[in-house]
Design an enzyme around this catalytic site. Structure first.
Site, PDB file in Angstrom:
ATOM      1  CE1 TYR A  65      -0.430  -4.975  -9.864  1.00 13.33           C
ATOM      2  CE2 TYR A  65       0.658  -5.640  -7.724  1.00 13.33           C
ATOM      3  CZ  TYR A  65      -0.509  -5.525  -8.680  1.00 13.33           C
ATOM      4  OH  TYR A  65      -1.768  -6.236  -8.164  1.00 13.33           O
ATOM      5  CB  SER A 223      -8.895  -0.713  -4.766  1.00 11.94           C
ATOM      6  OG  SER A 223      -7.744  -0.610  -5.702  1.00 11.94           O
ATOM      7  N   PRO A 224      -9.073  -1.646  -0.940  1.00  8.37           N
ATOM      8  CG  PRO A 224      -8.066  -2.545   0.832  1.00  8.37           C
ATOM      9  CD  PRO A 224      -8.034  -2.337  -0.647  1.00  8.37           C
ATOM     10  CG  LEU A 225      -8.475   2.072   2.557  1.00  9.66           C
ATOM     11  CD1 LEU A 225      -6.810   2.639   3.178  1.00  9.66           C
ATOM     12  CD2 LEU A 225      -9.423   1.926   3.887  1.00  9.66           C
ATOM     13  N   GLY A 226     -11.074   2.436  -1.484  1.00  6.51           N
ATOM     14  CA  GLY A 226     -11.054   3.009  -2.767  1.00  6.51           C
ATOM     15  C   GLY A 226     -10.261   3.820  -3.303  1.00  6.51           C
ATOM     16  NE  ARG A 227      -8.601   1.830  -8.534  1.00  7.69           N
ATOM     17  CZ  ARG A 227      -7.912   0.661  -8.780  1.00  7.69           C
ATOM     18  NH1 ARG A 227      -6.773   0.734  -8.635  1.00  7.69           N
ATOM     19  NH2 ARG A 227      -8.276  -0.310  -9.420  1.00  7.69           N
ATOM     20  N   GLY A 228      -7.815   5.143  -2.032  1.00  9.69           N
ATOM     21  CA  GLY A 228      -7.397   6.286  -1.229  1.00  9.69           C
ATOM     22  C   GLY A 228      -8.777   7.014  -0.756  1.00  9.69           C
ATOM     23  CB  ALA A 231      -7.636   7.078   3.613  1.00 11.02           C
ATOM     24  N   GLY A 233      -8.343  11.397   2.783  1.00 15.31           N
ATOM     25  CA  GLY A 233      -7.634  12.649   2.810  1.00 15.31           C
ATOM     26  C   GLY A 233      -7.831  13.528   1.601  1.00 15.31           C
TER      27      GLY A 233
END
Length: 350
Positions: A65, A223-228, A231, A233
């Site tokens: 990273y 990525s449990p939030l689908g890469r945002g 969320a 937003g």
């Protein structure tokens, strides 16, 4: 199926085949170094420290990273950058966390990287990570991506020697298929598998998750939030800069993005009469699955860390879990995970 209401009463989750235990939701640090636009290093260190004070005790990094591909006008921080950030943040706090890092992407003189699972590199990479992290041991050491030139048995055998030497406490793999998991576990117990898994990415459900259950391996979804996306937003017509990895992903492009936004709208509608955000509900859905799962959502701001960690108190019934799964039925989600090159390097999909 285990409800989130029941799961939330579990203060800690044991990482399979080890004596390590963590809170049900960890923190992924990748975005503090690159892939989603620039981030301020000092602010990132402060967020990590605040997260530890809040009670987050499972922190996930990698030697890679910071070393991903640069884009014009957007240089990358460099190999090991993320581990260095975490090392700064952990001063005086090391005993309070379960630290996970990864190896296999070896930098080349040309400024690129190659996957290296050779036993000699396993040990060299571990020593370098220990120095950057400022610690004497790594709690959970992952083989980040497979090196097709080296049998997984040889790589895991070298990792097992690190356990015997006291430099590593438990072993993990990332993005491998069920057969590789079986072969690896025959050499040394595997405690965790890190793979992408969320409401809108469920490719591992058919074979990999059942294998984890058979072998007693905890799933750590990245990525449990689908890469945002989950969320809630983003809005239609959103554009991602060239320094944002999502600009290369099929799910976030053109008609796919617009279609997938309609699925997220349905998630928002589900949350409208509840006191929880779409991101919290998406994490709660993961916690309600009949597997040992510890998601590691990424966050740069402490407000998001708090929001994510509070997903453990979101009550979902079995009907709720099924309804949400139906909204994001894999046949309804448009676009693959990655472009062709990255899929070829991801064994769980190849």
């Amino acid at each position: 199926m285990q409800s989130v209401e029941k799961r939330s009463r579990v203060a800690r989750v044991r990482l399979g085949n080890s004596d390590l235990s963590v809170r049900p939701i960890g923190l992924g640090l990748m975005g503090m170094s690159q892939f989603y636009g620039s981030a301020d290093p000092d602010a990132s260190v402060a967020t990590i420290r605040d997260a530890i004070e809040w009670g987050v005790d499972f922190l996930d990094t990698s030697d890679y990273y910071g070393a991903g591909s640069a884009t014009p006008g957007h240089p990358v921080p460099g190999f090991g950058h993320n581990e260095g950030l975490l090392g700064r943040a952990l001063k005086g706090r090391r005993e309070r966390v379960v630290l996970a890092t990864k190896f296999s992407a070896r930098p080349t003189p040309e400024g690129t990287s190659v996957f290296d699972g050779s036993p000699g590199y396993v040990k060299a990479a571990c020593e370098a990570s220990l120095r950057r992290l400022g610690t004497d041991w790594i709690d959970l050491y992952y083989y980040h991506r497979l090196d097709p030139r080296v049998p997984v048995e040889d790589t895991v055998g070298a990792m097992a020697e690190l356990v015997a030497e006291g430099k590593v406490r438990a072993l993990g793999l990332s993005e491998v298929d069920s057969e590789v998991l079986r072969r690896a576990a025959a050499v040394h117990p595997i405690s965790a598998l890190q793979s992408e898994y969320s409401l809108w990415e469920r490719g591992i459900e058919a074979e990999v998750l059942p294998q984890c259950r058979r072998l007693g391996i905890t799933l750590v979804p990245y990525s449990p939030l689908g890469r945002g996306m989950l969320a809630g937003g983003f809005r239609r017509g959103a554009a991602f800069g060239i320094d944002d990895f999502r600009s290369t992903l099929p799910k976030f492009q053109g008609e796919n993005f617009e279609h997938n936004m309609r699925l997220v709208d349905a998630l928002r509608e589900f949350c409208a009469s509840r006191q929880h955000t779409p991101g919290q509900v998406a994490l709660a859905w993961l916690l309600a699955q009949p597997h040992d799962i510890v998601p590691i959502p990424g966050a740069r701001r402490m407000a998001r860390v708090r929001e994510n960690s509070e997903a453990t108190s979101v009550p979902l019934s079995a009907d709720d879990v099924a309804y949400l799964a139906g909204i994001f039925d894999p046949a309804q989600v448009k676009g693959g995970r990655y472009g062709a090159l990255n899929v070829a390097r991801t064994d769980s999909e190849s």
